[in-house]
Design an enzyme around this catalytic site. Sequence first.
Site, PDB file in Angstrom:
ATOM      1  CG  ASP A  15      -1.978   1.084   1.180  1.00  0.00           C
ATOM      2  OD1 ASP A  15      -2.503   1.364   0.089  1.00  0.00           O
ATOM      3  OD2 ASP A  15      -2.278   1.679   2.234  1.00  0.00           O
TER       4      ASP A  15
ATOM      5  CD  GLN B  40      -3.969   1.859  -3.218  1.00  0.00           C
ATOM      6  OE1 GLN B  40      -3.503   2.986  -3.333  1.00  0.00           O
ATOM      7  NE2 GLN B  40      -3.639   1.051  -2.212  1.00  0.00           N
TER       8      GLN B  40
ATOM      9  CB  SER C 252      -6.177   3.253  -0.141  1.00  0.00           C
ATOM     10  OG  SER C 252      -4.805   3.587  -0.125  1.00  0.00           O
TER      11      SER C 252
END
Length: 292
Positions: free
Chosen positions: A208, A282, A232
């Site tokens: 991430d 993502q 996110s």
Amino acid sequence: MSRPTETPMDALLAILDLEKLEVNLFRGLSPQVGWQRVFGGQVIGQALVAAQRTVDASRYVHSLHAYFLRPGDPTVPIIYEVDRIRDGSSFATRRVVAIQHGKAIFSMSASFQFDEGGFDHQFEIPDVPMPEALPGEKELREKFLVHAPEAIRRYWERPRPIEIRPTSLEHYFSRDKAAPRQDVWVKAVGQVPDERHLQAAVLAYLSDMTLLDTSLYAHGTSVFDRTLQVASLDHAMWFHRPSKMDDWLLYTQDSPSAHGARGMTRGSLFDRSGVLIASVAQEGLIRKKAVE
């Protein structure tokens, strides 16, 4: 309280060691480092650990798909509830919901598989400078961060379980629009045990990192821009091959699209020898704050 000799990786491993409350129910804590919200990679890693603890130990995660629903509160524990969707002859599926203050803040589906042979191919690792040829974090602080904006300086000076060495620092100090791609070397700060399930959780944690940055490069800005709201939204990851996490990994990223206040980024994680160990995708919120 942490011990004086504890490394940042020791602290991360402690965070990933969830407390079992009941069958399919686990509790995780967050580091008390002054963050306003829980780091998304921490929730991914903890949710993966929770799912792994309900699956046969000889099955390993091969994919996960997650949604961030609400900001996590680092001051209170996170409860992880695991739903054992299916245990098949080859694959097992789990759904995990992370809960705080009585509400879901995160949900994830993950699939696990016994090791199996088959076709084998991969993309080649990009030709980039090796991590030893790049400035380390100490050198960054001493030479490059003296005149950096305060937000950037705080980010690089904070002790982290993952060291980051971008192959280019231009994006961090320039407002010029650039190609939405980057290559970043990442490495665990401290030893990760030689245990494949835990190694996958640490890999999920670091996956991430830096992705939202890449989606902003084409617009001459970064996650440090205080006029932006960034977070996110969802996160998908495919684990192709195991990695011991004892050396540098190259995280190569590109952002094919930004639209509708969302930026999408793809990532590939290679080990030093060029083996592709994981792929990531993502989408994140990249919204200009309303002018008051």
